[in-house]
Motif scaffolding. Structure first.
Motif, PDB file in Angstrom:
ATOM      1  N   UNK A 149       0.855  -1.192   0.000  1.00  0.00           N
ATOM      2  CA  UNK A 149       0.000   0.000   0.000  1.00  0.00           C
ATOM      3  C   UNK A 149       0.894   1.246   0.000  1.00  0.00           C
ATOM      4  N   UNK A 150       0.684   2.107  -0.999  1.00  0.00           N
ATOM      5  CA  UNK A 150       1.523   3.315  -1.157  1.00  0.00           C
ATOM      6  C   UNK A 150       1.001   4.493  -0.345  1.00  0.00           C
ATOM      7  N   UNK A 151       0.124   4.215   0.624  1.00  0.00           N
ATOM      8  CA  UNK A 151      -0.392   5.309   1.462  1.00  0.00           C
ATOM      9  C   UNK A 151      -1.543   6.034   0.791  1.00  0.00           C
ATOM     10  N   UNK A 152      -1.846   7.197   1.314  1.00  0.00           N
ATOM     11  CA  UNK A 152      -2.931   8.004   0.764  1.00  0.00           C
ATOM     12  C   UNK A 152      -2.754   8.205  -0.729  1.00  0.00           C
ATOM     13  N   UNK A 153      -3.839   8.057  -1.496  1.00  0.00           N
ATOM     14  CA  UNK A 153      -3.799   8.388  -2.926  1.00  0.00           C
ATOM     15  C   UNK A 153      -3.693   9.896  -3.057  1.00  0.00           C
ATOM     16  N   UNK A 154      -2.509  10.339  -3.455  1.00  0.00           N
ATOM     17  CA  UNK A 154      -2.249  11.780  -3.480  1.00  0.00           C
ATOM     18  C   UNK A 154      -3.017  12.483  -4.600  1.00  0.00           C
ATOM     19  N   UNK A 155      -3.485  11.726  -5.569  1.00  0.00           N
ATOM     20  CA  UNK A 155      -4.226  12.363  -6.667  1.00  0.00           C
ATOM     21  C   UNK A 155      -5.640  12.776  -6.222  1.00  0.00           C
ATOM     22  N   UNK A 156      -6.117  12.228  -5.098  1.00  0.00           N
ATOM     23  CA  UNK A 156      -7.458  12.607  -4.627  1.00  0.00           C
ATOM     24  C   UNK A 156      -7.541  14.106  -4.326  1.00  0.00           C
ATOM     25  N   UNK A 157      -6.388  14.707  -4.018  1.00  0.00           N
ATOM     26  CA  UNK A 157      -6.383  16.129  -3.639  1.00  0.00           C
ATOM     27  C   UNK A 157      -5.743  17.026  -4.703  1.00  0.00           C
ATOM     28  N   UNK A 158      -5.247  16.385  -5.776  1.00  0.00           N
ATOM     29  CA  UNK A 158      -4.421  17.121  -6.728  1.00  0.00           C
ATOM     30  C   UNK A 158      -5.150  18.346  -7.298  1.00  0.00           C
ATOM     31  N   UNK A 159      -6.424  18.109  -7.664  1.00  0.00           N
ATOM     32  CA  UNK A 159      -7.192  19.197  -8.284  1.00  0.00           C
ATOM     33  C   UNK A 159      -7.254  20.409  -7.363  1.00  0.00           C
ATOM     34  N   UNK A 160      -7.526  20.118  -6.101  1.00  0.00           N
ATOM     35  CA  UNK A 160      -7.679  21.241  -5.173  1.00  0.00           C
ATOM     36  C   UNK A 160      -6.353  21.979  -4.961  1.00  0.00           C
ATOM     37  N   UNK A 161      -5.228  21.224  -4.929  1.00  0.00           N
ATOM     38  CA  UNK A 161      -3.928  21.907  -4.811  1.00  0.00           C
ATOM     39  C   UNK A 161      -3.669  22.760  -6.043  1.00  0.00           C
ATOM     40  N   UNK A 162      -3.949  22.169  -7.216  1.00  0.00           N
ATOM     41  CA  UNK A 162      -3.693  22.901  -8.461  1.00  0.00           C
ATOM     42  C   UNK A 162      -4.545  24.158  -8.563  1.00  0.00           C
ATOM     43  N   UNK A 163      -5.735  24.093  -7.971  1.00  0.00           N
ATOM     44  CA  UNK A 163      -6.629  25.259  -8.005  1.00  0.00           C
ATOM     45  C   UNK A 163      -6.209  26.304  -6.971  1.00  0.00           C
ATOM     46  N   UNK A 164      -5.133  25.994  -6.245  1.00  0.00           N
ATOM     47  CA  UNK A 164      -4.630  26.952  -5.268  1.00  0.00           C
ATOM     48  C   UNK A 164      -5.275  26.804  -3.899  1.00  0.00           C
ATOM     49  N   UNK A 165      -6.106  25.755  -3.734  1.00  0.00           N
ATOM     50  CA  UNK A 165      -6.738  25.521  -2.423  1.00  0.00           C
ATOM     51  C   UNK A 165      -5.885  24.544  -1.613  1.00  0.00           C
ATOM     52  N   UNK A 166      -6.249  24.419  -0.353  1.00  0.00           N
ATOM     53  CA  UNK A 166      -5.638  23.388   0.485  1.00  0.00           C
ATOM     54  C   UNK A 166      -6.765  22.510   1.000  1.00  0.00           C
ATOM     55  N   UNK A 167      -6.639  21.183   0.825  1.00  0.00           N
ATOM     56  CA  UNK A 167      -7.704  20.313   1.320  1.00  0.00           C
ATOM     57  C   UNK A 167      -7.753  20.339   2.843  1.00  0.00           C
ATOM     58  N   UNK A 168      -8.920  20.057   3.381  1.00  0.00           N
ATOM     59  CA  UNK A 168      -9.052  19.958   4.840  1.00  0.00           C
ATOM     60  C   UNK A 168      -8.617  18.546   5.246  1.00  0.00           C
ATOM     61  N   UNK A 169      -7.317  18.418   5.537  1.00  0.00           N
ATOM     62  CA  UNK A 169      -6.764  17.072   5.795  1.00  0.00           C
ATOM     63  C   UNK A 169      -7.360  16.473   7.068  1.00  0.00           C
ATOM     64  N   UNK A 170      -7.593  17.325   8.063  1.00  0.00           N
ATOM     65  CA  UNK A 170      -8.131  16.796   9.333  1.00  0.00           C
ATOM     66  C   UNK A 170      -9.507  16.168   9.113  1.00  0.00           C
ATOM     67  N   UNK A 171     -10.316  16.854   8.313  1.00  0.00           N
ATOM     68  CA  UNK A 171     -11.648  16.307   8.020  1.00  0.00           C
ATOM     69  C   UNK A 171     -11.514  14.988   7.245  1.00  0.00           C
ATOM     70  N   UNK A 172     -10.549  14.962   6.313  1.00  0.00           N
ATOM     71  CA  UNK A 172     -10.327  13.730   5.538  1.00  0.00           C
ATOM     72  C   UNK A 172      -9.903  12.585   6.474  1.00  0.00           C
ATOM     73  N   UNK A 173      -9.001  12.892   7.397  1.00  0.00           N
ATOM     74  CA  UNK A 173      -8.548  11.855   8.334  1.00  0.00           C
ATOM     75  C   UNK A 173      -9.719  11.328   9.156  1.00  0.00           C
TER      76      UNK A 173
END
Ligand code: LHQ
Length: 264
Positions: free
Chosen positions: A62-86
């Protein structure tokens, strides 16, 4: 619930759960996390399951969290709410794995990174293929270990090793993982699943209720004082003393034969 990203199989009393996104080294998605929670919760209630194997399809564990799940939001200049995701993923999944009543064996077939290492250390026993590798990859993306990584890893490898692994993110191979106690066995890659399955079958033939109480007592003992631990042992032993498996074990010893435990 029909699963899309995991495969659940039964072989007698052994349940085998395989993360199943081999092209992405089984990187964890919200869907996969939900499916694992569902599968483990069903196993908790299934008295016919007496051992669980957690593994990965293909060349990765297992390579850990799928980093592409958040890619769009990073590219759009946002930051995902990681705590909520956790909260929606690992904070549900990790306690469910740790508190599984049956013994849980991680069959680490290949690379484990970030939350993938946490999945492995949430299991009771870790067997590694010669091809397994481990990295606390969190630091490489500027994060702290999550998914229980700060709590579980030092309990498995100790404070100093946990700090070094987590602060460097260095990749360690299966032999090094064995040396530092991250896994307890390294098995040949070409017969890995067969040997891991045979191991799980052996565990499944053991007195399941005693194994269940043992893992709980050892886990709770880590944060208890001696008197509390002794009292907990006493009460668990009173319960075990009433089991059919205890009677069978004592009779088998007296009759100089192998015991046949039924998990009751
Ligand atoms: C992946 C991944 C991956 C997507 C390989 N995601 N595709 C929690 C909450 C919120 C945010 C963030 O984090 C967390 C917890 C965490 O788990 S943080 C840590 C996340 N994981 C990583 O940072 C590990 C990233 N992966 C790697 O460093 C490498 O892939 C490893 C070292 C695991 C394996 O390297 P290789 O054997 O060289 O394989 P590869 O890199 O070529 O990967 C194969 C494919 O898998 C590739 O896809 P592609 O379509 O290009 O063939 C990768 O993009 C994909 N993949 N990890 N985490």
């Amino acid at each position: 619930m029909a699963y899309q990203q995991i495969v659940v199989e039964r072989d007698g009393a052994v349940a085998r759960l395989a993360l199943n996104r081999p092209d992405k080294l089984n990187a964890l998605t919200q869907v996969m996390s939900d499916e694992l929670c569902d599968a483990f919760e069903k196993i908790h209630e299934d008295g016919g399951v007496r051992a669980v194997v957690l593994t990965g399809a293909g060349r990765g564990f297992c390579a850990g969290q799928d980093l592409t799940e958040f890619e769009e939001s990073y590219r759009a200049g946002d930051r995902p709410d990681i705590e909520q995701h956790l909260d929606k993923t690992y904070h549900r999944l990790i306690p469910i794995i740790v508190r599984t009543p049956q013994p849980v064996i991680a069959a680490v077939n290949g690379v484990a990174a970030g939350a993938g290492v946490s999945l492995a250390v949430a299991c009771d026993i870790r067997l590694a293929s010669e091809e397994a590798r481990f990295t606390q990859a969190f630091v490489k993306i500027g994060l702290v270990p999550d998914s229980g990584g700060t709590w579980l890893l030092p309990r498995v490898v100790g404070y100093a090793r946990a700090l070094e692994l987590s602060m460097t993110g260095d990749m360690v191979d299966a032999r090094t993982a064995l040396d530092i106690g991250l896994v307890t066995q390294v098995l040949p890659a070409d017969s890995f699943m067969e040997e891991a399955s045979a191991y799980a079958k052996r565990v499944a033939a053991m007195p399941t209720r005693a194994l269940s109480a043992t893992k709980r007592l050892i886990r709770e003992g880590l944060t208890a004082d001696l008197d509390t631990a002794l009292a907990a042992e006493g009460s668990a032993q009173a319960e075990m003393g009433q089991t059919e498996d205890h009677l069978e074990g004592v009779m088998a010893f007296a009759e100089k034969r192998e015991p046949r435990f039924e998990g009751r």
